[in-house]
Design an enzyme around this catalytic site. Structure first.
Site, PDB file in Angstrom:
ATOM      1  N   ASN A  78       0.472  -8.657  -1.878  1.00 29.61           N
ATOM      2  CA  ASN A  78      -0.871  -8.390  -2.373  1.00 29.61           C
ATOM      3  C   ASN A  78      -0.866  -7.372  -3.514  1.00 29.61           C
ATOM      4  OD1 ASN A  78      -3.600  -8.097  -2.711  1.00 29.61           O
ATOM      5  ND2 ASN A  78      -4.020  -7.320  -0.652  1.00 29.61           N
ATOM      6  N   TYR A 102      -6.627 -12.376  -5.373  1.00 32.54           N
ATOM      7  CA  TYR A 102      -6.303 -12.164  -3.964  1.00 32.54           C
ATOM      8  C   TYR A 102      -6.598 -13.403  -3.127  1.00 32.54           C
ATOM      9  CZ  TYR A 102      -7.003 -10.790   0.876  1.00 32.54           C
ATOM     10  OH  TYR A 102      -6.971 -10.752   2.256  1.00 32.54           O
ATOM     11  N   PHE A 238      -7.806   2.397  -1.486  1.00 29.96           N
ATOM     12  CA  PHE A 238      -6.608   1.627  -1.823  1.00 29.96           C
ATOM     13  C   PHE A 238      -6.546   1.524  -3.347  1.00 29.96           C
ATOM     14  CE2 PHE A 238      -8.716  -0.317   2.004  1.00 29.96           C
ATOM     15  CZ  PHE A 238      -8.045   0.476   2.921  1.00 29.96           C
ATOM     16  N   ASP A 240      -6.275   0.783  -6.911  1.00 23.04           N
ATOM     17  CA  ASP A 240      -5.811  -0.355  -7.677  1.00 23.04           C
ATOM     18  C   ASP A 240      -6.366  -0.276  -9.096  1.00 23.04           C
ATOM     19  OD1 ASP A 240      -8.476  -0.956  -7.366  1.00 23.04           O
ATOM     20  OD2 ASP A 240      -8.167  -2.854  -6.330  1.00 23.04           O
ATOM     21  N   TRP A 311     -15.452  -2.340  -4.779  1.00 21.28           N
ATOM     22  CA  TRP A 311     -14.891  -3.660  -5.080  1.00 21.28           C
ATOM     23  C   TRP A 311     -16.010  -4.689  -5.231  1.00 21.28           C
ATOM     24  CZ3 TRP A 311     -14.743  -8.592  -3.076  1.00 21.28           C
ATOM     25  CH2 TRP A 311     -13.752  -9.437  -3.597  1.00 21.28           C
TER      26      TRP A 311
END
Length: 332
Positions: A78, A102, A238, A240, A311
């Site tokens: 991922n 994803y 997370f 990114d 997100w």
């Protein structure tokens, strides 16, 4: 299966946040604007909902240990789905729809299970061929970093066989219901999960995919069984490339002129470069402060929930006006 313990270096405080604070106090290219948090929450908090469920046509779920194995493979892979300008976006056709990013990855792995490809078996991963992986990922275009993904799957299979009885389930059981412990032992065991950088002579840990593994298990099992972690609230964002894009659009983060020109010009940033490290660290710092502000306003949330909120915002056109930073890396 206890070998990981000898490889883990104990660290006071939080293994991720301690390093993030180090970067935040020294950041020169990325600035954090806490005064913009209130406006962001006021305007967009209607989308600040729990991080969702595992229920999606591309997600595998059978309620057994096989789901743990599938999620482990998912999070080995991922990372890094964006295409360079002028290149075709990798797209997978599954369940009557086209999926990219994803969801293309998840669809590929779920399709593989349906086709009888033993994608969750450590012995298969350890000896996987490029032809095998190309078959799993078949679609329009090509997934980025194919060779690195193949190497990481082989590494995962070999280490599972050598240290964990050939089964990712043993990783989860050894963590004893502690999510950060699971993340720590995954990072210690598997180099491809060792998402760390050196910033001004100090090691900074992000552990994006290792923490995401914990979160995915938690959500897939509804916080019970293999997904029961007593410290789930201690996970960070997370970090990114999508979250900082949104934080920048909200005015919560800003870049100095040189970094701004590099990001807006679609220039690749080197993994571990000062600007790239500062973007990721300040993203985590900003999420922590948004979480605190939400809690103070009477809406207690976890950092993972804030991550999911950002997100979601990133799927809306207003937050795509300026590009995300581009860094070819196996870590996010």
């Amino acid at each position: 299966m206890e070998r990981w313990a000898a490889m883990v270096k104990s660290s006071p405080g939080h293994p991720v946040l301690d390093g993030v604070e180090w970067v935040a106090s020294r950041s020169r290219q990325v600035r954090f604007h806490p005064n913009r948090i209130f406006d962001a929450l006021t305007q967009w908090s209607h989308m600040l909902t729990p991080s969702g469920t595992w229920d999606h046509p591309c997600h595998f779920w059978d309620g057994s240990a096989e789901t743990v194995r599938w999620i482990f493979v998912l999070d080995v892979l991922n990372h890094c789905f964006w295409a360079d300008p002028g290149r075709r976006t990798w797209t997978v056709h599954y369940d009557g729809q086209d999926w990219s990013g994803y969801w293309g990855l998840a669809a590929s792995l779920k399709r593989a299970v349906g086709e009888g490809i033993p994608i969750t078996r450590a012995s298969f991963l350890a000896e996987m061929t490029e032809e095998d992986l190309r078959s799993v990922f078949r679609g329009e275009g090509e997934i980025p970093l194919l060779q690195q993904r193949l190497a990481n799957l082989r590494e995962a299979g070999r280490i599972l066989e050598r240290d964990w009885g050939g089964d990712a389930v043993n990783l989860v059981r050894a963590a004893g219901g502690r999510g950060l412990r699971l993340a720590e032992q995954v990072v210690a065991s598997f180099p491809s999960f060792r998402d760390e950088a050196l910033y001004q002579a100090r090691t900074v840990r992000f552990w994006k995919r290792a923490q995401l593994l914990v979160s995915d298990l938690h959500h897939s099992f509804g916080g019970a069984g293999f997904g029961a972690f007593m410290d789930i609230h201690e996970l960070t964002a997370f970090a990114d490339y999508k979250l900082p894009q949104v934080l920048r659009a909200l005015g919560i983060l800003s870049y100095d002129r040189s970094l701004e020109e590099a990001v807006d010009g679609l220039h690749h940033l080197d993994a571990g470069s000062p600007g790239e490290v500062e973007i990721r660290a300040m993203t985590i710092r900003a999420v922590e402060e948004i979480r605190k502000a939400s809690c103070r306003s009477g809406r207690p949330v976890t950092s993972a929930t804030v991550d999911h909120w950002l997100w979601q915002l990133g799927q809306l056109e207003p937050f795509r006006q300026r590009p995300y930073h581009r860094c070819r890396t196996i870590y996010y």
